[in-house]
Design an enzyme around this catalytic site. Structure first.
Site, PDB file in Angstrom:
ATOM      1  N   LYS A  87       0.685  -1.533  -0.212  1.00 48.03           N
ATOM      2  CA  LYS A  87       0.187   0.097  -0.269  1.00 48.03           C
ATOM      3  C   LYS A  87       0.395   1.714   0.103  1.00 48.03           C
ATOM      4  O   LYS A  87       0.777   2.496  -0.869  1.00 48.03           O
ATOM      5  CB  LYS A  87      -1.020  -0.231   1.853  1.00 48.03           C
ATOM      6  N   THR A  89       4.107   1.405  -1.206  1.00 51.83           N
ATOM      7  CA  THR A  89       4.954   1.619  -2.354  1.00 51.83           C
ATOM      8  C   THR A  89       3.940   2.249  -3.522  1.00 51.83           C
ATOM      9  O   THR A  89       4.188   3.139  -4.277  1.00 51.83           O
ATOM     10  CB  THR A  89       5.243   0.135  -2.625  1.00 51.83           C
ATOM     11  N   ARG A 111       1.922   8.021   7.273  1.00 51.75           N
ATOM     12  CA  ARG A 111       2.351   7.652   8.616  1.00 51.75           C
ATOM     13  C   ARG A 111       3.928   8.262   8.545  1.00 51.75           C
ATOM     14  O   ARG A 111       5.161   7.196   7.981  1.00 51.75           O
ATOM     15  CB  ARG A 111       2.237   7.274   9.130  1.00 51.75           C
ATOM     16  N   LYS A 122      10.317  -5.873  10.580  1.00 47.47           N
ATOM     17  CA  LYS A 122       9.877  -5.010   9.068  1.00 47.47           C
ATOM     18  C   LYS A 122      10.277  -4.066   8.491  1.00 47.47           C
ATOM     19  O   LYS A 122      10.278  -4.551   7.112  1.00 47.47           O
ATOM     20  CB  LYS A 122       8.607  -4.717   9.895  1.00 47.47           C
ATOM     21  N   ALA A 343      -3.074   1.426  14.156  1.00 48.15           N
ATOM     22  CA  ALA A 343      -4.082   0.280  13.457  1.00 48.15           C
ATOM     23  C   ALA A 343      -5.180  -0.157  13.600  1.00 48.15           C
ATOM     24  O   ALA A 343      -5.640  -0.712  13.391  1.00 48.15           O
ATOM     25  CB  ALA A 343      -3.423   0.379  11.621  1.00 48.15           C
ATOM     26  N   PHE A 374      -3.230  -0.854   6.958  1.00 51.22           N
ATOM     27  CA  PHE A 374      -4.248  -2.023   7.239  1.00 51.22           C
ATOM     28  C   PHE A 374      -5.307  -2.937   6.253  1.00 51.22           C
ATOM     29  O   PHE A 374      -4.925  -2.126   4.947  1.00 51.22           O
ATOM     30  CB  PHE A 374      -5.149  -2.609   8.608  1.00 51.22           C
ATOM     31  N   PHE A 463       4.207  -8.666  -9.335  1.00 51.32           N
ATOM     32  CA  PHE A 463       5.292  -9.968  -8.623  1.00 51.32           C
ATOM     33  C   PHE A 463       6.170 -10.017  -9.689  1.00 51.32           C
ATOM     34  O   PHE A 463       4.811 -10.584 -10.636  1.00 51.32           O
ATOM     35  CB  PHE A 463       5.383 -10.022  -7.431  1.00 51.32           C
ATOM     36  N   TRP A 492       6.784  -0.517  -8.088  1.00 54.75           N
ATOM     37  CA  TRP A 492       7.978  -1.083  -7.596  1.00 54.75           C
ATOM     38  C   TRP A 492       9.496  -0.726  -8.723  1.00 54.75           C
ATOM     39  O   TRP A 492      10.580  -0.504  -8.016  1.00 54.75           O
ATOM     40  CB  TRP A 492       7.725  -1.701  -7.234  1.00 54.75           C
TER      41      TRP A 492
END
Length: 640
Positions: A87, A89, A111, A122, A343, A374, A463, A492
């Site tokens: 999200k 990206t 954020r 992460k 979140a 999320f 992907f 990406w």
């Protein structure tokens, strides 16, 4: 507003795509003063924090109050795998496409990441690949100190609570009163404004001299009588530290045996962070801080931060936090990085103030793209029912991010585990799994978005292992389930150029008259009915089941006058249900509500569905093993 005259950056694309930090380091950012000048921010509205980031004055809202807002778009996602579906990206890639390639005025509002995941499992949260915020080191580390200010303010309130209970327990009322309202040289006991407000809440007439208070009034004024078992305000720090999840305080000899069990949360779980994200001005923030409920007194009445006496002090500590932080994307488009509430127990959105300033700066024909944390069942629902309710802003569209990987999981594929190699089902073409995921989770999340009356554009985040047949199937299915459009995006690996089709689709979706936005529920409904509405309409549950503790808390919230607040569900993000192992779009289940808590200052009630960890822990091999700095060049490496 005219079209900005922006010097767009043109990063050199490489194959294979290098690490995020290598990409960030390879593209020198513009000085932030230049970015600000390009988008119409005046020099006196900018406070520099070095050369690459700055805080922006809220005076812009007054200067541009006659300018019509731009289009307001939220990026959400289907229920993700534990790896995430991109999200952030997508948000950055989309704004790069709108700005650097379609030459629209466009802002990203995202954020601020917590230090906890940055050094934990992460890693950073600046986007990824050729769609990220730069410099990513500064984005992920400290930024302008907002999180530290929240830590300081939160812990001042925590210290004040325990100190007040200690002093009430160790002093007779006359001594306590004399210290709270000491006589000045003239023999008068003047009260501060915050103490006068306490008299107001107690129904005691204001007085210039507290000496005039009766004995009964002095007792009411001086004794908060906090019920220790009801305290919900914890200390915080912005580090993953599992050993602070439960602690005992007051063990020193000077505390005279006044111990209690409490805990630390991570700073971004603090209600002060949620307040920052939802506030509309410094004055509004001060009022929200005053309303924070830290627990109840022994008679069952709420005890607030204003009762403790710290409202002004907390606001002073957080004064600078209300101003959004300006940065830029890899292609030189502007970004506001502001606030970072959890979140799950909070609403997981960047700030209302950043959105409002950005909407004025882009002008009527511009775009502001923000992200909801999320999956759409959590982040998007909270964006509409909480954030838009408090901001009064009219959303224009939803961009719903999906991946073939996540759809295969929802279609019956094997478990996806962070850190473990993907099974062959995710690496090879598998049309039945993709179709199953489309017919369940993608369908449900599109239907959820459409409940709010806002057009939905599905972004299929491509992907390298996805096949043309799989991607075509997702787009076809998405449109058949009510999406305005569905587009494959390669931001990406290609940056803004890879999201041009997505940007064009979004422009079309937002053309013409604004759609009729609607909330999911009316605030006049009971708290239980609001919870049940979300469970049935968004999650697909048959109903809810309240524990005894949840029933007691709902009754208390209603009795204390908080029943008209919106609901902020604290639920797993890995399933539409309460069970993270149930994928797709489960039906025939009842949603269990384990407990209910109130963030009165932020302005929501949050029911707990299952266990929610507010202090993450470090895994065996955290990210910090890879983070280092060259002491000569000061170049940082290993940040993702």
């Amino acid at each position: 507003m005219s079209t900005w005259n922006v010097e767009y950056l043109k990063p050199t694309l490489q194959t294979p795509v290098p690490s995020d930090i290598a990409i960030s380091r390879a593209q020198p950012p513009k000085d932030i003063e230049k970015v600000a000048g390009e988008i119409g921010i005046h020099p006196d509205e900018l406070d520099l924090y070095g050369r690459k980031k700055a805080k922006v004055s809220l005076d812009i809202l007054d200067r541009l109050k006659e300018v019509k807002n731009g289009k307001y778009v939220v990026v959400a996602g289907i229920t993700p795998t534990p790896l995430g579906e991109g999200k952030s990206t997508t948000t950055i890639g989309l704004v790069q496409a709108l700005g650097a390639h379609l030459h629209k005025n466009v802002f990203a509002c995202v954020r601020q990441p917590s230090q906890g995941p940055t050094f934990g499992i992460k890693g950073g949260a600046a986007g990824g690949g050729y769609s990220q915020v730069i410099p990513m080191e500064e984005f992920n580390l400290h930024l302008t100190g907002d999180i530290h200010a929240i830590t300081a303010a939160n812990n001042l309130l925590a210290a004040a609570i325990d100190a007040r209970m200690f002093h009430e327990a160790t002093q007779p009322t006359d001594a306590l009163f004399n210290r709270l309202a000491p006589k000045n040289k003239q023999g008068v006991r003047p009260l501060s404004e915050i103490q006068l407000r306490r008299l107001d809440r107690l129904g005691i007439p204001r007085t210039d001299d507290a000496e005039n208070l009766s004995e009964e009034q002095r007792i009411s004024f001086a004794r908060l009588n906090i019920d220790e078992s009801t305290i919900t305000w914890n200390r915080v720090m912005d580090t993953n530290d599992r050993f602070l999840r439960k602690i005992e305080i007051g063990l020193g000899p000077n505390e005279k045996g006044h111990t209690r069990t409490t805990q630390f949360d991570i700073t971004v779980a603090s209600e002060l962070m949620a307040i920052l994200a939802l506030t509309t001005s410094l004055d509004d923030m001060q009022q929200r801080i005053a309303r924070i409920v830290i627990g109840s007194d022994k008679a069952g009445n709420p005890v607030t931060a204003d009762d403790i006496g710290v409202t002004g002090a907390l606001t002073v500590l957080m004064r600078d936090t209300v101003r959004p932080n300006l940065m830029q994307t890899l292609e030189g488009t502007p970004v506001f990085v502001h606030a970072g509430p959890f979140a799950n127990i909070a609403h997981g959105q960047s700030s209302i103030l950043a959105d409002k300033v950005a909407l004025k700066l882009v002008g009527e024909n511009g775009f502001v793209i923000t992200e909801a944390g999320f999956g759409a069942d959590i982040g998007m629902e909270k964006f509409f029912n909480i954030k838009c309710r408090y901001s009064g802003l009219q959303p224009s569209a939803v961009v719903l991010v999906a991946t073939v990987r996540a759809l295969k999981m929802h279609g019956g594929g094997p478990s996806v585990v962070a850190g473990a190699p993907l099974k062959h089902e995710y690496l090879d073409e598998n049309i039945p799994l993709v179709e199953g995921g489309c017919d369940s989770n993608l369908r449900k999340q599109i239907e959820n978005a459409n409940k709010f009356g806002i057009p939905v554009v599905v972004c299929v985040n491509k992907f390298a292992t996805d096949t043309d047949k799989e991607l075509e199937l997702v787009c076809s299915k998405a449109k058949s389930y009510g999406a305005f459009d569905a587009v494959v995006s390669e931001h990406w690996s290609q940056g803004g150029a890879g999201a041009v089709a997505l940007a064009n689709s979004l422009v079309k979706a937002t053309e013409g008259p604004a759609k009729e936005f609607k909330f999911l529920y009316n605030l006049d409904l009971s708290l239980e009915d609001k919870i049940a509405t979300i469970a049935k309409e968004i999650y697909g549950a048959d109903g809810i089941e309240l524990s005894d503790a949840a029933k007691e808390k709902l009754e208390r919230c209603t009795r204390q006058g908080f029943s008209k607040l919106p609901i902020c569900m604290a639920k797993t993000h890995l399933s539409l249900s309460s069970d993270p192992t149930k994928k797709g779009a489960p039906t025939g289940f009842t949603l269990p509500i384990r407990d209910v808590r109130a963030s009165v200052g932020a302005g929501f009630i949050y029911p707990l569905v299952g266990e929610m960890t507010t202090m993450p822990g470090l895994n065996t091999r955290p990210c910090f093993y890879d983070i280092t700095i060259d002491p000569i060049t000061e170049v940082i490496d290993g940040l993702f």
